[in-house]
Scaffold this motif. Structure first.
Motif, PDB file in Angstrom:
ATOM      1  N   THR A 198       0.838  -1.203   0.000  1.00 20.89           N
ATOM      2  CA  THR A 198       0.000   0.000   0.000  1.00 20.89           C
ATOM      3  C   THR A 198       0.869   1.247   0.000  1.00 20.89           C
ATOM      4  OG1 THR A 198      -0.127  -0.141   2.400  1.00 20.89           O
ATOM      5  CG2 THR A 198      -1.913  -1.142   1.150  1.00 20.89           C
ATOM      6  N   ASP A 199       2.099   1.113   0.504  1.00 20.72           N
ATOM      7  CA  ASP A 199       2.997   2.261   0.486  1.00 20.72           C
ATOM      8  C   ASP A 199       3.375   2.619  -0.946  1.00 20.72           C
ATOM      9  OD1 ASP A 199       4.710   4.125   2.052  1.00 20.72           O
ATOM     10  OD2 ASP A 199       6.301   3.070   0.966  1.00 20.72           O
ATOM     11  N   ARG A 200       3.485   1.603  -1.802  1.00 16.46           N
ATOM     12  CA  ARG A 200       3.781   1.855  -3.213  1.00 16.46           C
ATOM     13  C   ARG A 200       2.623   2.589  -3.886  1.00 16.46           C
ATOM     14  NH1 ARG A 200       4.041  -2.867  -7.841  1.00 16.46           N
ATOM     15  NH2 ARG A 200       4.347  -1.510  -9.611  1.00 16.46           N
ATOM     16  N   LEU A 201       1.409   2.140  -3.571  1.00 19.60           N
ATOM     17  CA  LEU A 201       0.246   2.827  -4.131  1.00 19.60           C
ATOM     18  C   LEU A 201       0.186   4.272  -3.661  1.00 19.60           C
ATOM     19  CD1 LEU A 201      -2.435   0.016  -3.719  1.00 19.60           C
ATOM     20  CD2 LEU A 201      -1.113   0.601  -5.755  1.00 19.60           C
ATOM     21  N   ALA A 202       0.500   4.478  -2.399  1.00 18.37           N
ATOM     22  CA  ALA A 202       0.497   5.839  -1.866  1.00 18.37           C
ATOM     23  C   ALA A 202       1.562   6.680  -2.550  1.00 18.37           C
ATOM     24  CB  ALA A 202       0.728   5.815  -0.362  1.00 18.37           C
ATOM     25  N   LEU A 203       2.722   6.058  -2.854  1.00 15.74           N
ATOM     26  CA  LEU A 203       3.800   6.793  -3.513  1.00 15.74           C
ATOM     27  C   LEU A 203       3.369   7.283  -4.893  1.00 15.74           C
ATOM     28  CD1 LEU A 203       6.829   7.524  -2.994  1.00 15.74           C
ATOM     29  CD2 LEU A 203       7.395   5.553  -4.400  1.00 15.74           C
ATOM     30  N   VAL A 242      25.899  17.943 -20.072  1.00  9.66           N
ATOM     31  CA  VAL A 242      25.381  17.992 -18.698  1.00  9.66           C
ATOM     32  C   VAL A 242      24.248  16.975 -18.595  1.00  9.66           C
ATOM     33  CG1 VAL A 242      24.252  19.397 -16.948  1.00  9.66           C
ATOM     34  CG2 VAL A 242      25.981  20.422 -18.441  1.00  9.66           C
ATOM     35  N   GLU A 243      24.336  16.063 -17.620  1.00 10.58           N
ATOM     36  CA  GLU A 243      23.282  15.071 -17.423  1.00 10.58           C
ATOM     37  C   GLU A 243      22.253  15.587 -16.427  1.00 10.58           C
ATOM     38  OE1 GLU A 243      22.620  10.339 -16.280  1.00 10.58           O
ATOM     39  OE2 GLU A 243      24.619  11.250 -16.135  1.00 10.58           O
ATOM     40  N   ALA A 244      20.980  15.513 -16.799  1.00 10.95           N
ATOM     41  CA  ALA A 244      19.886  15.945 -15.923  1.00 10.95           C
ATOM     42  C   ALA A 244      19.466  14.783 -15.046  1.00 10.95           C
ATOM     43  CB  ALA A 244      18.705  16.443 -16.750  1.00 10.95           C
ATOM     44  N   LEU A 245      19.488  14.969 -13.726  1.00  7.94           N
ATOM     45  CA  LEU A 245      19.146  13.940 -12.757  1.00  7.94           C
ATOM     46  C   LEU A 245      17.928  14.390 -11.956  1.00  7.94           C
ATOM     47  CD1 LEU A 245      22.789  13.264 -11.525  1.00  7.94           C
ATOM     48  CD2 LEU A 245      21.502  11.947 -13.223  1.00  7.94           C
ATOM     49  N   LEU A 246      16.901  13.569 -11.927  1.00  7.25           N
ATOM     50  CA  LEU A 246      15.634  13.926 -11.273  1.00  7.25           C
ATOM     51  C   LEU A 246      15.739  13.742  -9.762  1.00  7.25           C
ATOM     52  CD1 LEU A 246      12.628  14.717 -11.562  1.00  7.25           C
ATOM     53  CD2 LEU A 246      12.105  12.279 -11.831  1.00  7.25           C
ATOM     54  N   ARG A 247      15.204  14.704  -9.027  1.00  8.17           N
ATOM     55  CA  ARG A 247      15.158  14.654  -7.571  1.00  8.17           C
ATOM     56  C   ARG A 247      13.737  14.984  -7.108  1.00  8.17           C
ATOM     57  NH1 ARG A 247      19.178  12.567  -8.727  1.00  8.17           N
ATOM     58  NH2 ARG A 247      21.316  12.986  -8.023  1.00  8.17           N
ATOM     59  N   TRP A 248      13.341  14.378  -5.991  1.00  8.78           N
ATOM     60  CA  TRP A 248      12.007  14.617  -5.431  1.00  8.78           C
ATOM     61  C   TRP A 248      12.140  14.991  -3.964  1.00  8.78           C
ATOM     62  CZ3 TRP A 248       7.562  10.396  -5.250  1.00  8.78           C
ATOM     63  CH2 TRP A 248       6.398  10.992  -4.768  1.00  8.78           C
ATOM     64  N   GLN A 249      11.785  16.216  -3.642  1.00  6.37           N
ATOM     65  CA  GLN A 249      11.775  16.682  -2.264  1.00  6.37           C
ATOM     66  C   GLN A 249      10.392  16.405  -1.685  1.00  6.37           C
ATOM     67  OE1 GLN A 249      14.521  17.884  -0.625  1.00  6.37           O
ATOM     68  NE2 GLN A 249      13.219  17.721   1.206  1.00  6.37           N
ATOM     69  N   HIS A 250      10.260  15.204  -1.110  1.00  5.00           N
ATOM     70  CA  HIS A 250       8.951  14.764  -0.621  1.00  5.00           C
ATOM     71  C   HIS A 250       8.640  15.483   0.712  1.00  5.00           C
ATOM     72  CE1 HIS A 250       5.697  12.123   0.733  1.00  5.00           C
ATOM     73  NE2 HIS A 250       5.640  11.643  -0.500  1.00  5.00           N
ATOM     74  N   ARG A 295       6.980  14.547   3.208  1.00  8.08           N
ATOM     75  CA  ARG A 295       6.974  13.672   4.386  1.00  8.08           C
ATOM     76  C   ARG A 295       8.179  12.740   4.415  1.00  8.08           C
ATOM     77  NH1 ARG A 295       4.921   8.619   4.889  1.00  8.08           N
ATOM     78  NH2 ARG A 295       3.890   8.767   2.860  1.00  8.08           N
ATOM     79  N   ARG A 296       8.596  12.241   3.253  1.00  6.84           N
ATOM     80  CA  ARG A 296       9.680  11.264   3.183  1.00  6.84           C
ATOM     81  C   ARG A 296      11.057  11.906   3.069  1.00  6.84           C
ATOM     82  NH1 ARG A 296       7.099   6.271   0.970  1.00  6.84           N
ATOM     83  NH2 ARG A 296       4.952   6.772   0.424  1.00  6.84           N
ATOM     84  N   GLY A 297      11.073  13.208   2.821  1.00  9.10           N
ATOM     85  CA  GLY A 297      12.346  13.880   2.643  1.00  9.10           C
ATOM     86  C   GLY A 297      12.828  13.813   1.204  1.00  9.10           C
ATOM     87  N   ARG A 298      14.120  13.977   1.006  1.00 13.55           N
ATOM     88  CA  ARG A 298      14.687  14.013  -0.344  1.00 13.55           C
ATOM     89  C   ARG A 298      14.834  12.600  -0.876  1.00 13.55           C
ATOM     90  NH1 ARG A 298      17.156  17.907  -3.229  1.00 13.55           N
ATOM     91  NH2 ARG A 298      18.745  17.356  -4.760  1.00 13.55           N
ATOM     92  N   LEU A 299      14.232  12.341  -2.069  1.00  8.72           N
ATOM     93  CA  LEU A 299      14.254  11.009  -2.657  1.00  8.72           C
ATOM     94  C   LEU A 299      15.107  11.026  -3.917  1.00  8.72           C
ATOM     95  CD1 LEU A 299      10.467  10.012  -2.394  1.00  8.72           C
ATOM     96  CD2 LEU A 299      12.321   9.487  -0.797  1.00  8.72           C
ATOM     97  N   ALA A 300      15.992  10.032  -4.015  1.00  9.22           N
ATOM     98  CA  ALA A 300      16.792   9.845  -5.219  1.00  9.22           C
ATOM     99  C   ALA A 300      15.968   9.057  -6.233  1.00  9.22           C
ATOM    100  CB  ALA A 300      18.081   9.105  -4.878  1.00  9.22           C
ATOM    101  N   PHE A 358      12.089   5.849  -6.337  1.00  9.77           N
ATOM    102  CA  PHE A 358      10.710   5.937  -6.838  1.00  9.77           C
ATOM    103  C   PHE A 358      10.572   5.609  -8.338  1.00  9.77           C
ATOM    104  CE2 PHE A 358      12.528  10.174  -7.127  1.00  9.77           C
ATOM    105  CZ  PHE A 358      12.187  10.604  -8.404  1.00  9.77           C
ATOM    106  N   LEU A 359      11.648   5.703  -9.106  1.00 13.41           N
ATOM    107  CA  LEU A 359      11.522   5.445 -10.535  1.00 13.41           C
ATOM    108  C   LEU A 359      11.099   4.011 -10.867  1.00 13.41           C
ATOM    109  CD1 LEU A 359      14.352   7.475 -12.296  1.00 13.41           C
ATOM    110  CD2 LEU A 359      11.885   7.869 -12.300  1.00 13.41           C
ATOM    111  N   PRO A 360      11.592   2.969 -10.163  1.00 17.55           N
ATOM    112  CA  PRO A 360      11.112   1.621 -10.486  1.00 17.55           C
ATOM    113  C   PRO A 360       9.595   1.472 -10.328  1.00 17.55           C
ATOM    114  CG  PRO A 360      13.110   1.504  -9.178  1.00 17.55           C
ATOM    115  CD  PRO A 360      12.690   2.950  -9.172  1.00 17.55           C
ATOM    116  N   VAL A 361       9.050   2.150  -9.334  1.00 19.89           N
ATOM    117  CA  VAL A 361       7.592   2.099  -9.146  1.00 19.89           C
ATOM    118  C   VAL A 361       6.889   2.821 -10.281  1.00 19.89           C
ATOM    119  CG1 VAL A 361       5.680   2.730  -7.607  1.00 19.89           C
ATOM    120  CG2 VAL A 361       7.875   1.949  -6.658  1.00 19.89           C
ATOM    121  N   VAL A 362       7.438   3.974 -10.679  1.00 18.20           N
ATOM    122  CA  VAL A 362       6.811   4.777 -11.725  1.00 18.20           C
ATOM    123  C   VAL A 362       6.865   4.059 -13.064  1.00 18.20           C
ATOM    124  CG1 VAL A 362       6.895   6.975 -12.953  1.00 18.20           C
ATOM    125  CG2 VAL A 362       7.362   6.897 -10.504  1.00 18.20           C
TER     126      VAL A 362
END
Length: 829
Positions: A542-547, A597-605, A607-612, A616-620
């Motif tokens: 369910t955490d994956r679904l929430a993500l 220059v390589e663009a690298l995605l970051r997610w400042q969640h 609640r979860r903080g900074r995500l590399a 989250f990409l495997p889930v997406v």
């Protein structure tokens, strides 16, 4: 109008003959002598004239008729009671029935001829019935008078007057009864209602008729000249009867009109039309009525004869037509027909509108829970109805959900078109339905994904239930994979099927779908036709679904996601001492210019903080969000590159593209649109694609890559070497750059095999004219070894870590200044 039964007419005619004979016998008996005392000799001229006069009275009495409502039809009321009084006084009782028979026959024959000339149809059977009925009534009447008090050729005493009144009443009742039988048989309606209506209508007229008959008898006995004064009086009395009957008729008619129009208020179009037919026949005395709807359909009787028609119009729109046949005196009721037509038109319009709204509502309700293409239930219906079915099962009963996805279904759309793809889905839906049991719940979840909820698994333990469900899934897969012919092309599409079995009461449909989805992807990626859910392999939660839900919100907001940028630096000789020891102190290795220059995605969640990306990409990538996320990254990266170019700091930006994104045929158009929007040259975009994707045999991916390359966008093979593939990938696909995976760079100094792979990659790539970029360079020794091998550029913390866009602009400006100073130094040197 129904024809009068022949047997009924014959019975009344026979009864008339018998009544006439019986009346003669009875009248003779009550008169006190044999019948020959009433014999009429040829020389008795006075009796002959009396008979002719009586005949004339009967004829006039029958011709002066008034029309009156009688139940469901109409009848004619005459002055028969007055004629009976006159006949009983002036003729022997034995002759009265024959005078009635002759007079009624003459009068009704004349009426029959007049009706025929006017276009009104009256059959000979109707004529025979009328003559016979009134003869029966006259015979019974004279018998009653004679039984009470013989009046022929005797003084008019009070007893005689009473006898005449009684005879008139007998005539009245029998005539009304027989006519009511006729009307109810021909027009419909109950005998009781028709008889009651005619009794009440003629009651006042009977009293007047008896009085008129007695006055005529008195005038004849006193002075025959007094008869000359009677016609005006009788005419006024006739008009009084007519007005009174007309008022009564109008009152009943408008009462019936109110009831008929009230009956029209039906929500069903058929009921409204049928009520309109019944009301029209009752109101206008029509023999037949029919309602024909403008949109098709007709109700009521067949109208073959010339008919009166009335268009049914509401607000200028015609909703139908009312047809009436056999309508008497309709001209006097034109206003009522117009009002009734308007009421019927409004009722039909409302009913038709209600029918349309009901159909629309039913269709909307149907569409809300059904898939429009296949007719199966949709996802919403599967969830709601499936949970309802689970709730009805006893706790612990095994249930199964079978989820299937058609392998490479997009190839059908690409090769044959979407219409053919829809036909394939319809065939698959039919096969899913044919393979199911009566209690199964079938649904199309969208695209090429179908689900079957099975609730009739035999009890006997979880293992037996799972085995049964898997067996059903395999049979279903074989049935779906059977060859089909679409647009003349024979094809076969195999599904990947996931099966989950659980006990009712333990899980809901949402959880069953999640587990079945995991099993289905295991089947698809494992190359198996069927896989079943194994809790030990469930890395989803369910955490994956929430993500996924949170990422959807982050894409919509656009504030939590960001790009960090890591430059790749050319591995040429240092540009000079400008960076100096201070640069070494901050961990920066002097080197050449920044090549990309390589663009690298970051997610400042929040609640979860900074995500590399790895978090989250495997889930997406296993969801439908990969498309929107890829578009967001491309849009942001090209926007930054366009800004650098406007500032005179043009440098290519590299973006990682997943296999799922490359399978989307519209990706080249998306990239082209973004490049045009930012006015950025295509060569300033590098798409980094993994080696395994480059080796894919999918014609869709090959086509997408070819169209992207035709745009001028550069392609790079990312993580080269991890797949241990052949170098033929570098010759088969139009790439411009190879990126050596960081694992080989890290192991170069310790493992000769890693160093050999790097050397071979560099040599082969340079031989093909490709750039080689080494990833994960963190030590000067690695830089030196790569430079010695001829590697084009390197990327890693030795040079620059990932940084914010603002920091990158500062680094680009600093590098540009160093390069300019170096060029000036070389010029002076």
């Amino acid at each position: 109008m129904r024809p009068l039964p022949a047997r009924f007419t014959a019975a009344v005619a026979i009864a008339a003959a018998l009544c006439a004979a019986a009346a003669t016998v009875v009248a003779g008996g009550f008169a006190g002598g044999p019948l020959d005392q009433f014999a009429v000799g040829p020389a008795d001229r006075s009796l002959l004239w009396a008979g002719l006069a009586g005949l004339g009275v009967v004829v006039l009495a029958q011709l002066a008729r008034l029309r009156v409502r009688a139940g469901e039809g109409h009848a004619r009321l005459a002055w028969g009671e007055a004629a009976i009084v006159v006949l009983c006084v002036n003729l022997p009782p034995a002759l009265v029935p024959f005078a009635v028979l002759a007079g009624v026959g003459v009068a009704h024959t004349v009426l029959h001829l007049v009706d025929a000339r006017g276009g009104r149809r009256r059959t000979l059977r109707d004529l025979l019935f009328s003559v016979s009925a009134l003869t029966v009534a006259g015979s019974c009447s004279v018998a009653a008078v004679t039984a009470i008090q013989p009046v022929y050729d005797r003084p008019l005493t009070p007893r005689a007057i009473g006898a005449l009144c009684a005879g008139a009443v007998v005539y009245y009742l029998i005539a009304i009864l027989l006519v009511s039988l006729h009307v109810s048989a021909v027009r419909g309606g109950t005998l009781r209602a028709t008889f009651a209506a005619m009794l009440s209508s003629k009651l006042l007229m009977v009293i007047g008729n008896v009085v008129a008959g007695l006055v005529i008898v008195w005038a004849c006995a006193t002075n025959a000249l007094l008869l000359l004064l009677l016609p005006p009086v009788l005419w006024l009395l006739h008009q009084f009867y007519a007005n009174r009957l007309r008022e009564d008729d109008d009152r009943r008619t408008w009462h019936d009109f109110a009831e008929a129009t009230s009956d029209l208020n039906r929500l069903d179009g058929r009921d409204a039309a049928e009520s309109g037919v019944a009301g029209a026949k009752r109101l206008f005395g029509a023999s037949a009525a029919r309602v024909v709807l403008a949109g098709g359909g007709a109700y009521g009787d067949a109208v073959d004869e010339p008919a009166v028609t009335r268009a049914l119009v509401v607000g200028g729109a015609t909703v139908g037509e009312l047809r009436l046949a056999g309508v008497p005196q309709l001209r006097s009721r034109d206003h009522m027909l117009a009002a009734y037509g308007d009421a019927l038109a409004a009722a039909l319009h409302d009913a038709i509108t209600q029918d349309a709204l009901r159909s629309m509502s039913e269709r909307t309700t149907y569409d809300a829970v059904h898939d429009p293409l296949t007719g199966l239930y949709n996802r919403v219906a599967l969830l709601t109805r499936g949970n309802a079915q689970l709730a009805r099962r006893s706790p612990g009963d095994p249930v199964a959900l079978v989820l299937l996805d058609i392998n490479d279904f997009k190839e059908v759309n690409n090769a044959l078109g979407h219409t053919a793809g829809d036909e394939v889905l319809k065939v698959i839906a039919r096969r899913v339905a044919d393979a199911g049991s009566a209690g199964d719940l079938l649904a199309r979840l969208g695209g090429d994904e179908f689900a079957v909820l099975v609730t009739d698994l035999a009890a006997g333990g979880a293992d037996l239930a799972l085995a049964a469900a898997v067996e059903r899934a395999r049979k279903l897969g074989a049935q779906i994979a059977a060859p089909m012919r679409i647009d003349g092309v024979a094809l076969s599409k195999e599904p990947s099927i996931g099966v989950v079995v659980a006990a009712a009461g333990d899980v809901d449909l949402t959880e069953l779908l999640r587990r079945a989805d995991i099993a289905m992807y295991q089947a698809k990626h494992g190359g198996q036709p069927v896989a079943w859910y194994d809790p030990a392999r469930d890395d989803a939660s369910t955490d994956r679904l929430a993500l996924l839900a949170e990422l959807r919100e982050a894409l919509a907001a656009g504030e939590q996601l960001s790009l960090e940028l890591q430059p790749a630096v050319a591995l040429g000789p240092p540009l000079g001492p400008a960076l100096g020891p201070a640069k070494h102190a901050r961990g920066k290795e002097p080197g050449g210019e920044i090549t990309s220059v390589e663009a690298l995605l970051r997610w400042q969640h929040p609640r979860r903080g900074r995500l590399a990306p790895g978090q989250f990409l495997p889930v997406v990538e296993a969801s439908e969000l990969i498309g929107p996320l890829t578009h967001w990254v491309l849009d942001r990266a090209l926007g930054l590159a366009a800004g650098w170019r406007r500032a005179g700091l043009a440098v290519p930006v590299a973006v990682n593209i997943s296999a799922r994104s490359l399978a989307e045929r519209q990706l080249p158009e998306t990239i082209d649109e973004l490049l045009s929007r930012y006015r950025l040259p295509a060569e300033l975009l590098i798409l980094e694609i993994t080696e395994t994707v480059m080796l894919s045999s999918s014609p869709v991916i090959d086509d997408v890559l070819a169209r992207i390359r035709r745009l001028g966008v550069q392609l790079a093979v990312d993580d080269f070497g991890t797949g241990y593939s052949s170098f033929t990938v570098l010759t088969r696909l139009p790439v411009q750059e190879v990126k050596i995976d960081r694992e080989f760079v890290a192991q170069m100094s310790d493992l000769p095999k890693a160093e050999a792979i790097v050397r071979a990659t560099v040599d082969r790539a340079r031989g093909l004219g490709l750039r080689v970029v080494a990833e994960g360079v963190e030590h000067p020794e690695q830089r030196s070894a790569l430079a010695e091998l001829g590697c084009t550029a390197a990327q890693g913390f030795l040079f620059h870590p990932p940084m914010s866009p603002d920091r990158l602009v500062a680094v680009l400006r600093e590098r540009r200044q160093v390069q300019r100073r170096h060029l000036r130094a070389e010029g002076t040197g």
